[in-house]
Design an enzyme around this catalytic site. Structure first.
Site, PDB file in Angstrom:
ATOM      1  N   LYS A   1      28.225  53.626 -25.302  1.00  0.00           N
ATOM      2  CA  LYS A   1      29.379  52.203 -25.737  1.00  0.00           C
ATOM      3  C   LYS A   1      28.031  51.051 -26.128  1.00  0.00           C
ATOM      4  CE  LYS A   1      31.690  49.191 -24.004  1.00  0.00           C
ATOM      5  NZ  LYS A   1      31.984  48.224 -24.925  1.00  0.00           N
TER       6      LYS A   1
ATOM      7  N   GLY B   1      23.426  44.155 -18.765  1.00  0.00           N
ATOM      8  CA  GLY B   1      24.538  43.753 -18.936  1.00  0.00           C
ATOM      9  C   GLY B   1      24.683  42.494 -17.811  1.00  0.00           C
ATOM     10  N   SER B   2      25.595  42.403 -17.542  1.00  0.00           N
ATOM     11  CA  SER B   2      25.727  40.758 -16.885  1.00  0.00           C
ATOM     12  C   SER B   2      25.325  41.350 -15.161  1.00  0.00           C
ATOM     13  CB  SER B   2      27.611  39.915 -16.671  1.00  0.00           C
ATOM     14  OG  SER B   2      28.615  40.981 -16.737  1.00  0.00           O
ATOM     15  N   THR B   3      25.322  40.262 -14.502  1.00  0.00           N
ATOM     16  CA  THR B   3      25.726  40.577 -13.128  1.00  0.00           C
ATOM     17  C   THR B   3      27.078  41.571 -12.503  1.00  0.00           C
ATOM     18  OG1 THR B   3      23.291  39.812 -12.490  1.00  0.00           O
ATOM     19  CG2 THR B   3      24.778  39.654 -11.058  1.00  0.00           C
TER      20      THR B   3
ATOM     21  N   VAL C   1      29.739  41.967 -14.057  1.00  0.00           N
ATOM     22  CA  VAL C   1      29.936  43.639 -14.301  1.00  0.00           C
ATOM     23  C   VAL C   1      28.545  44.562 -13.736  1.00  0.00           C
ATOM     24  CG1 VAL C   1      30.445  45.512 -16.575  1.00  0.00           C
ATOM     25  CG2 VAL C   1      31.293  43.281 -16.474  1.00  0.00           C
ATOM     26  N   GLY C   2      27.965  44.133 -13.332  1.00  0.00           N
ATOM     27  CA  GLY C   2      26.832  45.360 -12.852  1.00  0.00           C
ATOM     28  C   GLY C   2      27.808  45.768 -11.414  1.00  0.00           C
TER      29      GLY C   2
ATOM     30  N   GLU D   1      20.207  47.135 -15.055  1.00  0.00           N
ATOM     31  CA  GLU D   1      19.707  45.905 -15.370  1.00  0.00           C
ATOM     32  C   GLU D   1      20.721  45.027 -15.415  1.00  0.00           C
ATOM     33  OE1 GLU D   1      16.937  46.434 -15.589  1.00  0.00           O
ATOM     34  OE2 GLU D   1      16.046  48.547 -15.982  1.00  0.00           O
TER      35      GLU D   1
ATOM     36  N   CYS E   1      17.616  38.724 -21.006  1.00  0.00           N
ATOM     37  CA  CYS E   1      18.269  38.542 -19.960  1.00  0.00           C
ATOM     38  C   CYS E   1      16.817  38.677 -19.406  1.00  0.00           C
ATOM     39  CB  CYS E   1      18.403  39.439 -19.581  1.00  0.00           C
ATOM     40  SG  CYS E   1      17.243  41.318 -20.152  1.00  0.00           S
TER      41      CYS E   1
ATOM     42  N   GLU F   1      22.840  31.973 -14.509  1.00  0.00           N
ATOM     43  CA  GLU F   1      21.939  32.223 -16.242  1.00  0.00           C
ATOM     44  C   GLU F   1      23.181  31.982 -16.945  1.00  0.00           C
ATOM     45  OE1 GLU F   1      22.770  35.963 -17.023  1.00  0.00           O
ATOM     46  OE2 GLU F   1      20.967  36.541 -17.761  1.00  0.00           O
TER      47      GLU F   1
END
Ligand code: NAP
Ligand code: MG
Length: 498
Positions: free
Chosen positions: A204, A256-258, A260-261, A278, A312, A409
């Site tokens: 995706k 992606g972002s921390t 959502v991770g 990542e 990133c 960030e």
């Protein structure tokens, strides 16, 4: 010069009038977009075919530099993700696993060559859809995409040499979710090693930058890759969550972002899915007094203003040794004045468009936070276009370690500056954020490079340079910057079970 204070600061808005005349005038040098073919609408790519979404819903994709709608993408729902996973499973258990490793490698070589042949078209589309300067998509993104396919193509029939004494096997069906800052490059980081190891994928792309992933799907068809080996489903975060939670997926690879991770890691807890994450970063660049200052300044400009700071591993914090702080600051301001912010398709452009309205608002929110926290905000005085999302290159000085702009960030062309006296103090400040993705050190002394390099808790440390990538080198984070590595042999191992 443009010192911004709380009273005078106004966020650059899509419709703002120009405040300052530019000193740097260049004739426009637009890259032609006439050869880049874009359909009005793109379907989902499942089982080797373009298929309509079961909901019948589509969403628009715009060019962030001018707000124009480029095309529409299909919105994949649970049943579409289900179809894609079924197609990937069928291919994994059928045709793809009956093909020899050497033949698998040949498909990857073919894809790499086809990307090179169509490099210009991919570069133009990447810049149109995502806002990054054409110079970058042309000279950095697309060449690296081809390089990743070439590199992993070479490993396809040598897996037992890569991991001697072990019996590496493909993991199975991989769900892959990627962000908008390097759309096709993140796709390559994911798909090339997965296929080299004999897996099949459901990928995706990000909602705002799905175009090159669907162009890639067309290329996959042309390359004759067996149906179902690569499936591409477009949609929003919910589509990503459907992939993460699908029972028949063996591995999740997320960039992606921390935030959502963390959600994803929670959903995966207690399942036997493998995963790599990542995530975000807040890279520190440490400049010692003995560094070649002009080169360091050029490196800093590249580290944070490259790709609008949508990187990133961007060097978003500068730590300068006290004795050269004023000189570095002045030289940075001078160099920032010469940066050209504008049309991503113009070959003169250094800093392109912010990827989306959401990201534009986030950056401006942080600039207000900086003022509230008492930072001195300096922005270059360059012209910016009236339409589209643009932010002038920005320096935040007079900040302290606990400030949000130093800890969080921002993901935009915004650099914080702090000073230090000793190497230990620099290391301590560099490590003092929740992230640990990348860092840099500028000095004339190899010994300082090794001291700082081994003291930084980050996945990558560059010395006297920044933001250099190579498919043979692993990449990944410490702390909240992620779990696992991509790239190189480490990235290959992440798609195998032993
Ligand atoms: P993001 O909001 O986390 O989104 C990343 C991807 O996840 C997108 O495809 C997104 O879909 C999807 N997604 C959103 N919510 C989801 C959910 N609940 N479950 C599953 N998938 C979901 O990040 P971003 O804003 O696109 O990208 C910027 C971030 O990526 C930054 O933090 C940056 O540091 C990080 N990044 C890290 C690396 C690295 O290698 N460490 C590389 C590049 C970027 P939508 O686009 O539709 O929302
Ligand atoms: Mg777009």
């Amino acid at each position: 010069m443009n010192e911004v204070t709380k009273e005078t600061y106004k966020p650059t808005s899509p419709n703002s009038k120009l405040d300052f005349a530019s000193v740097w005038e260049y004739a426009p040098a637009p890259e032609s977009a006439s050869h880049a073919e874009v359909k009005n609408k793109y379907e989902l790519f499942i089982g080797g075919k373009f298929v309509k979404p079961s909901s019948g819903n589509y969403f628009e994709s715009t060019n962030p530099a001018n707000g124009e709608v480029i095309t529409e993408f299909a919105e994949a729902s649970k049943s579409d993700v289900n179809k894609a996973v079924k197609a990937a499973r069928k291919a994994f258990e059928g045709e793809w696993s009956s093909i020899s490793a050497k033949e698998r490698g040949k498909y990857l070589y073919r894809i790499a060559r086809m990307i090179q042949e169509r490099a210009r078209e991919f570069a133009v589309l990447e810049s149109m859809d995502g806002g990054k300067p054409i110079r970058e998509s042309r000279d950095v993104d697309i060449p690296l995409v081809a390089a990743h396919f070439f590199y992993y193509a070479g490993w396809a029939d040598k897996l037992e040499y890569a991991f001697p004494g072990q019996k590496p096997e493909a993991v199975g069906v991989c769900g892959q979710i990627i962000p908008w800052n390097f759309p096709l490059l993140m796709l390559a980081w994911k798909i090339a090693p997965a296929l080299a190891c004999g897996n099949t994928v459901v990928l995706k792309p990000a909602e705002t930058t799905s175009l090159t992933a669907l162009k890639f799907a067309e290329l996959v068809q042309e390359a004759g890759l067996p149906d179902g080996v690569v499936n591409i489903v477009t949609g929003a975060g919910e589509t990503g969550a459907e992939i993460v939670n699908h029972k028949d997926i063996d591995k999740i690879a997320f960039t992606g972002s921390t935030g959502v991770g963390k959600l994803i890691q929670r959903s995966l807890a207690g399942t036997d899915k493998k995963f790599t994450l990542e995530l975000g970063g807040k890279g520190a660049m440490i400049v010692f007094e003995d560094a070649p200052i002009d080169q360091a300044v050029e490196g800093i400009i590249n580290a944070i203003f490259f790709n609008q700071g949508h990187v990133c591993c961007a060097g978003s914090r500068l730590l300068v040794q006290e004795g050269v702080a004023d000189t570095v600051m002045q030289k940075l301001k001078d160099r920032m004045e010469s940066l050209i912010v504008g049309d991503p398709l113009d070959k003169n452009t250094d800093v392109g468009a912010i990827n989306s309205q959401g990201q534009f608002e986030t950056i401006n929110k942080y600039l207000k936070i900086a003022l509230d926290e008492g930072a001195d905000v300096y922005q270059s005085t360059c012209n910016i276009p009236e339409n589209g999302y643009f932010v002038r290159p920005t320096l935040l000085s007079n900040v302290s370690q606990s400030n949000r702009v130093v800890q969080e960030e921002i993901f935009g062309p915004v650099l914080t500056i702090q000073t230090f006296r000793t190497a230990d103090e620099a290391i301590q400040k560099a490590n003092n954020t929740p992230f640990g993705l990348a860092g840099g050190v500028w000095t004339d002394k190899g010994s300082k490079i090794f001291k700082v390099g081994s003291g930084l808790r980050s996945g990558v440390v560059w010395a006297n340079t920044y933001n250099k990538f190579d498919p043979t080198s692993p990449f990944g984070g410490y702390k909240e910057s992620g779990v696992g590595r991509e790239g190189g042999l480490h990235g290959l191992g992440a798609y195998l079970k032993f």
